[in-house]
Motif scaffolding. Structure first.
Motif, mmCIF file in Angstrom:
data_model
loop_
_atom_site.group_PDB
_atom_site.id
_atom_site.type_symbol
_atom_site.label_atom_id
_atom_site.label_comp_id
_atom_site.label_asym_id
_atom_site.label_seq_id
_atom_site.Cartn_x
_atom_site.Cartn_y
_atom_site.Cartn_z
ATOM 1 N N GLU A 6 74.284 -44.581 12.361
ATOM 2 C CA GLU A 6 72.880 -44.620 11.969
ATOM 3 C C GLU A 6 72.504 -46.019 11.479
ATOM 4 O OE1 GLU A 6 74.392 -40.573 10.195
ATOM 5 O OE2 GLU A 6 75.100 -42.651 10.261
ATOM 6 N N GLY A 8 68.635 -48.328 10.067
ATOM 7 C CA GLY A 8 67.185 -48.316 9.874
ATOM 8 C C GLY A 8 66.709 -47.864 8.519
ATOM 9 N N ARG A 19 61.792 -46.326 10.519
ATOM 10 C CA ARG A 19 62.332 -45.695 11.713
ATOM 11 C C ARG A 19 63.847 -45.747 11.661
ATOM 12 N NH1 ARG A 19 61.642 -47.197 18.117
ATOM 13 N NH2 ARG A 19 63.031 -48.917 17.500
ATOM 14 N N SER A 21 67.598 -44.925 13.431
ATOM 15 C CA SER A 21 68.210 -44.857 14.752
ATOM 16 C C SER A 21 69.597 -44.235 14.639
ATOM 17 C CB SER A 21 68.342 -46.256 15.358
ATOM 18 O OG SER A 21 67.092 -46.881 15.490
ATOM 19 N N THR A 77 69.869 -43.629 22.430
ATOM 20 C CA THR A 77 69.572 -43.624 21.002
ATOM 21 C C THR A 77 68.596 -42.502 20.684
ATOM 22 O OG1 THR A 77 69.884 -46.019 20.880
ATOM 23 C CG2 THR A 77 68.656 -44.990 19.080
ATOM 24 N N PHE A 79 65.904 -41.403 17.680
ATOM 25 C CA PHE A 79 65.148 -42.019 16.599
ATOM 26 C C PHE A 79 64.537 -40.955 15.692
ATOM 27 C CE2 PHE A 79 65.359 -46.225 18.257
ATOM 28 C CZ PHE A 79 65.305 -46.117 19.640
ATOM 29 N N GLN A 81 61.207 -41.334 13.478
ATOM 30 C CA GLN A 81 60.091 -42.104 12.955
ATOM 31 C C GLN A 81 59.517 -41.367 11.767
ATOM 32 O OE1 GLN A 81 58.745 -45.166 13.987
ATOM 33 N NE2 GLN A 81 57.493 -44.955 12.141
#
Length: 114
Positions: A6, A8, A19, A21, A77, A79, A81
């Motif tokens: 992980e 972000g 966000r 990732s 990936t 994500f 958000q």
């Protein structure tokens, strides 16, 4: 086995965005479901959102309308958000995948503070 990495996390103000990732060691097409969970010290781990290999998404009520889980097949990936962040979103966020078993990343810290 599946390794999950992980990135972000960080610090955001209330109302802000981040966000996250998650990059798995296997192609995301081979992983039937990928999820994001979060945990606050002293509390149980909480499921946040999930996405299937077919692209179906589901969300916890606490984040519905604010968080979006998605996948980029070309980048392999997944994500998360996170918009309109609230103080109570502060937690360690971990990526989870099922592949003949359940696998977890090490997590990334998200702190929402003014």
């Amino acid at each position: 086995q599946v390794q999950l990495v992980e990135s972000g996390g960080g610090l955001a103000q209330p109302g802000g965005s981040l966000r996250l990732s998650c990059v798995p060691s296997r192609t995301i097409f081979s992983l039937p479901v990928m999820n994001w969970y979060r945990q606050v010290p002293g509390k149980e781990r909480e499921w946040v959102a999930g996405i299937t290999s077919g692209g179906t998404t589901t969300y916890a009520d606490s984040v519905k309308g604010r968080f979006t889980i998605s996948r980029d097949n070309a980048k392999n990936t997944v994500f998360l958000q996170m918009n309109n962040l609230k103080f109570e979103d502060t937690a360690v966020y971990s990526c989870n995948a099922f592949y003949y078993g359940s696998y977890w990343g090490r997590g990334t810290q998200v702190t929402v503070s003014s």
